[in-house]
Motif scaffolding. Structure first.
Motif, mmCIF file in Angstrom:
data_model
loop_
_atom_site.group_PDB
_atom_site.id
_atom_site.type_symbol
_atom_site.label_atom_id
_atom_site.label_comp_id
_atom_site.label_asym_id
_atom_site.label_seq_id
_atom_site.Cartn_x
_atom_site.Cartn_y
_atom_site.Cartn_z
ATOM 1 N N MET A 319 13.423 -2.157 23.762
ATOM 2 C CA MET A 319 12.801 -1.190 22.911
ATOM 3 C C MET A 319 11.914 -1.587 21.822
ATOM 4 O O MET A 319 11.076 -1.030 21.554
ATOM 5 C CB MET A 319 14.157 -0.725 22.285
ATOM 6 N N SER A 323 8.141 -0.245 21.404
ATOM 7 C CA SER A 323 7.979 0.393 20.009
ATOM 8 C C SER A 323 6.428 0.059 19.607
ATOM 9 O O SER A 323 5.648 0.731 18.895
ATOM 10 C CB SER A 323 8.728 -0.043 18.950
ATOM 11 N N ILE A 328 9.252 5.417 18.395
ATOM 12 C CA ILE A 328 10.421 5.705 18.880
ATOM 13 C C ILE A 328 11.268 6.561 17.743
ATOM 14 O O ILE A 328 11.695 5.972 16.662
ATOM 15 C CB ILE A 328 11.248 4.544 19.334
ATOM 16 N N TYR A 334 17.495 5.965 22.448
ATOM 17 C CA TYR A 334 16.713 5.364 23.173
ATOM 18 C C TYR A 334 17.310 4.162 23.777
ATOM 19 O O TYR A 334 17.269 3.895 24.864
ATOM 20 C CB TYR A 334 15.555 5.134 22.433
#
Length: 381
Positions: A319, A323, A328, A334
């Motif tokens: 993640m 980004s 995000i 997510y």
């Protein structure tokens, strides 16, 4: 992890530290022997490991006292009986993966008994020895042999070792029924192949003995597809240390820093293992903050309980890298999506692995199945 559960040791005069750094490859190997035979085999591996500087590196030297401490039955721990037991090891196959190959060899290649000293010299196959001694590269799990020898059941020992492979990182793991049966060499059409028998005569007795005698608390839940159970999810609380302080001649139930660690074996891989663990168990919130995310500690804790620390760390890494490509707006949702995908991929990979080559093209051993069942379940000591 702290624990008030003590390790019971019947061999009061000896030290408690007898830890085999067992390659995960060997833990996952296919082997069909009795409970006592498995304890002897682990002892042979341990002696090979600690005597690695001897003049014949493929050799483990066992005394009659060492073997007799495992084989409790007085009729079976005479020199003649022990020699005959080790002779059988020359014919018993073990199957494991080595790099991109399947290796089929025997537990030992040769036994030489010294008539004067009554020492048993057991020689390993070269491929088996290389996997044993290559545990640093292959990954390994520390197995306290003196503790695990409390187990009567063969399946108890095998399940315990399997749980040790991943218990340092995850609280739970799922295996398909077919994977477990293949690992335990339970063949199609046999009594234990029926799920009810597999559950009541293999899984439940093993978990019960682990909970009663070993330094671990474990339960399981069934995963069904329709009316059929397709897989089992094991939930484990591992109270046995993963780091041992041999300088104090005892095992302690706490983490030891690299500077404090004094290993009886020259095991530099423990430093690598500790560093790896530190990386995998980094506080995910710190990682998230550095990337501009704010997720509550309670949320991260909940995700770790569900998916395991390693998977959560991997998900956070993905993640945070994503980004950099764009904003995000719902990080919890997510991250949960990433974790679901990673978890599903892991389960699918395990299912694919279960379809790989099975070792069925070998001459089966002949058994008295009633006698074998009593030994496997620990009814005969």
């Amino acid at each position: 992890m702290n624990s008030d559960i003590s390790i019971v040791d019947e061999e009061k005069a000896e030290d408690i530290s007898e830890v085999l750094f067992k390659s995960n490859t060997l833990i996952k190997s296919n082997i069909n022997i009795t409970s006592v035979e498995y304890k002897i085999f682990n002892k042979i591996l341990y002696k090979c490991q600690i005597e690695k500087e001897n003049d014949s590196q493929l050799r483990a030297v066992l005394t009659i006292d060492e073997l007799s401490s495992i084989v409790k039955n007085k009729k079976e721990n005479t020199v003649k009986a022990l020699t005959e037991s080790l002779e059988k090891f020359i014919k018993i196959p073990i199957r494991f993966e080595k790099q991109k190959s399947y290796v089929i060899t025997t537990l030992i290649n040769k036994v030489v008994v010294d008539k004067d000293t009554l020492k048993f010299n057991c020689y390993l196959d070269k491929d088996l020895y290389e996997v044993l001694m290559g545990y640093k590269e292959l990954g390994y799990s520390p197995i306290n042999l003196k503790m695990i020898r409390q187990a009567n059941g063969y399946y108890t020992q095998r399940f315990y070792e399997l749980f040790r492979v991943w218990s340092g990182h995850n609280k739970e793991v799922t295996h398909t029924i077919d994977q477990l049966k293949e690992w335990l060499m339970i063949e199609e059409g046999t009594s234990y192949d029926r799920y009810f028998n597999f559950k009541t005569k293999v899984v439940e007795p093993a978990l019960k003995e682990i909970n009663q005698k070993l330094n671990m608390k474990v339960s399981y839940k069934e995963n069904k597809a329709g009316r059929s159970v397709k897989s089992l999810t094991f939930i484990v609380e591992d109270l046995e240390p993963r780091i041992y302080d041999f300088s104090k001649d005892k095992a302690i139930n706490k983490q030891i820093s690299i500077d404090e660690l004094a290993l009886e074996l020259d095991d530099s891989s423990y430093e690598e293992s500790l560093l790896k663990d530190k990386k995998e168990t980094l506080d995910a919130t710190e990682y998230l903050k550095k990337s501009g995310f704010t997720i509550a500690d309670s949320t991260i804790h909940r995700l770790k309980l569900k998916y395991g620390e390693v998977l959560v760390y991997d998900g956070v890494s993905i993640m945070c890298n994503k980004s950099k490509q764009g904003k995000i707006t719902a990080p919890v949702k997510y991250l949960t999506g990433i974790l679901e995908n990673l978890n599903n991929k892991s389960l699918n990979d395990e299912a694919d692995d279960s379809k790989k080559l099975r070792f069925n093209n070998f001459e089966p051993r002949q058994y008295d199945y009633d006698d074998l069942e009593r030994k496997l379940l620990g009814w005969d000591k």
